[in-house]
Design an enzyme around this catalytic site. Structure first.
Site, PDB file in Angstrom:
ATOM      1  CG  ASP A 213      -2.042   0.952   1.131  1.00 31.23           C
ATOM      2  OD1 ASP A 213      -2.180   1.567   0.056  1.00 31.23           O
ATOM      3  OD2 ASP A 213      -2.801   1.105   2.100  1.00 31.23           O
TER       4      ASP A 213
ATOM      5  CG  ASP B 271      -6.538  -4.671   1.908  1.00 32.12           C
ATOM      6  OD1 ASP B 271      -7.060  -3.948   1.041  1.00 32.12           O
ATOM      7  OD2 ASP B 271      -6.163  -4.238   3.021  1.00 32.12           O
TER       8      ASP B 271
ATOM      9  CB  CYS C 194     -12.920 -24.673  11.055  1.00 30.50           C
ATOM     10  SG  CYS C 194     -11.419 -23.833  10.539  1.00 30.50           S
TER      11      CYS C 194
ATOM     12  CB  CYS D 222      -7.922 -23.625  10.401  1.00 32.49           C
ATOM     13  SG  CYS D 222      -8.197 -23.328  12.158  1.00 32.49           S
TER      14      CYS D 222
ATOM     15  CB  CYS E 272     -10.543 -25.842  13.997  1.00 31.89           C
ATOM     16  SG  CYS E 272     -11.254 -24.212  14.312  1.00 31.89           S
TER      17      CYS E 272
ATOM     18  CG  HIS F  80     -10.273 -19.833  13.446  1.00 30.35           C
ATOM     19  ND1 HIS F  80     -10.731 -21.076  13.084  1.00 30.35           N
ATOM     20  CD2 HIS F  80     -11.345 -19.001  13.365  1.00 30.35           C
ATOM     21  CE1 HIS F  80     -12.026 -21.004  12.812  1.00 30.35           C
ATOM     22  NE2 HIS F  80     -12.428 -19.753  12.973  1.00 30.35           N
TER      23      HIS F  80
END
Length: 376
Positions: free
Chosen positions: A89, A271, A309, A311, A314, A340
RNA sequence: GUGGGUGUAGCUCAGCUGGUUAGAGUACCAGGUUGUGGCCCUGGGGGUCAUCGGUUCGAAACCGAUCACCCACC
């Protein structure tokens, strides 16, 4: 560089080539402002949570450690050991949100550093030189992001000046490349549409910057005070004027619901700090909506954060354990929660891409938008 | 043992010479957070004012006793 491989209504499934690899779109870029994901994630963790593009910030890295140090260590890719695509940015937003005592002129912005108060000047050329030293794959134009609502006359003045700054950004990047002293020779510049909540200013500005034939275009200045409905209205005005063969990036947006609505309106890149910030506050995304893990009802809960989930967090930890870490202010709690939420966002994008490929994005949108954002 | 001091929300403390329904910070409970200052903002629950007695129209406040803790001196 950008290839559309499938459309479903206005939703687009694309592939974007950068100097550091291919990006499958629609995509959510993971925010590592100071060349680090807040919460203690490194480049390996970014891979683990399914990140495709890392986003860093020109203003913050200019103040600390300084772009020369980053350049000497191989640009952001070498510095943080991330071999994937990086977007920087421009610092425009931070100059207006963080710095004090700022004075805006045609040349650029004079301001005081929020860290030590020292006087700094940043204009389009400075921003591009810094981003060139950082070696990002995508450099963003140096722009002014006005708060919504702002007086029409000021927005008009500001966005016309931002257009002139964009031309200067383009010219500066050309000069740097011609001089052959680039950290990343494949670096490209994306333009940013501004114009507040005025449909007329937004449309005029979009037509003007589209004529510059840049490799990508962003819609900036949204999610900065206006209502969600106004944000969608502006996207609906701007998007038809964006070149269809270039990626479209909706800056700083947003909630999962905002992202699904953005994809439905033809946006490819997003984003947002929200998943990481919410994670740090214990607000975690699940398939059934957002939960506040600080709530007492999770104190002894043996379930993972989201039972469906996949991930790394999890698969391993209970709500009770992660909640305890947050309450005890252990850094591990922040790290697990950020992992997560970022995995959730990246996975959401993967599901969106599959839905578009299988021509069922419309149903996907209806099914999930309401859960993720009650305002829809 | 003698003298002095302090007892008010889980914790740290305000509460003036007696006067509506005893406050703050923190902690706790719950909301918010959109191109990132691990920040900040907003609401909520929670107190036999150490105990017992007295003075008074009225006491967290004044008086006495008791209890607990702290300091100094023996």
């Amino acid at each position: 560089m950008f290839k559309l491989i499938e459309t479903d209504g206005r939703a687009r499934r694309g592939i974007f080539e950068t100097a550091h690899g291919t990006v499958q779109t629609p995509v959510f870029m993971n925010v590592g402002t100071k060349a680090a994901i807040k919460g203690g994630l490194d480049a390996f963790d970014l891979k683990a949570v399914g990140c495709q593009v890392e986003l860093s910030n020109t203003y913050h890295l200019h103040l600390r450690p300084g772009e020369d140090i980053v350049a000497s260590l191989g640009g952001l890719h070498g510095f943080m050991n991330w071999d994937g695509p990086v977007l920087t940015d421009s610092g425009g937003f931070q100059v207006f949100s963080l710095a004090t005592l700022r004075k805006i002129t045609e040349e650029g912005v004079s301001f005081s550093s929020h860290i030590d108060g020292r006087k700094i000047f940043m204009g389009p050329e400075e921003s591009i030189r810094i981003q060139s030293s950082l070696g990002s794959d995508i450099a963003m134009a140096f722009d002014e992001c006005v708060q919504n609502p702002s007086p029409y006359e000021y927005v008009k003045l500001s966005c016309e000046r931002t257009y002139r700054w964009l031309v200067r950004c383009r010219d500066e990047l050309s000069r740097i490349k011609a001089a052959g002293r680039c950290v990343n020779p494949g670096q490209m510049l994306w333009g940013i549409n501004q114009g507040g909540v005025s449909e007329e200013l937004r449309a005029d500005n979009m037509k003007a910057i589209a004529a510059l034939d840049l490799p990508g275009y962003a819609i900036g200045g949204l999610a900065v005070g206006e209502s969600t409905e106004e944000m969608y209205r502006i996207i609906d005005v701007v998007e038809p004027l964006m070149p269809p063969d270039r990626p479209r990036y909706l800056m700083g947006v947003g909630t999962p619901g905002n992202i699904i609505e953005g994809v439905a309106r033809g946006i490819d890149f997003f984003d947002c700090v929200l998943p990481a910030r919410n994670a740090r506050h214990g607000h975690l995304y699940t398939r059934e909506g957002r939960i506040n893990l600080n709530n007492q009802k999770y104190a002894a809960d043996p379930l993972p954060i989201d039972p469906v989930c996949g991930c790394p967090v999890c698969r391993t930890h209970s709500r009770a354990y992660v909640r305890h870490l947050l309450r005890a202010e252990e850094v591990l709690g922040l790290r697990l929660c950020v992992m997560h939420n970022l995995w959730f966002y990246n996975n959401l994008m993967a599901e969106i891409r599959t839905a578009i490929e299988e021509n069922r994005f419309c149903r996907f949108r209806e099914e999930y938008s309401e859960k993720f954002d009650k305002r829809l």
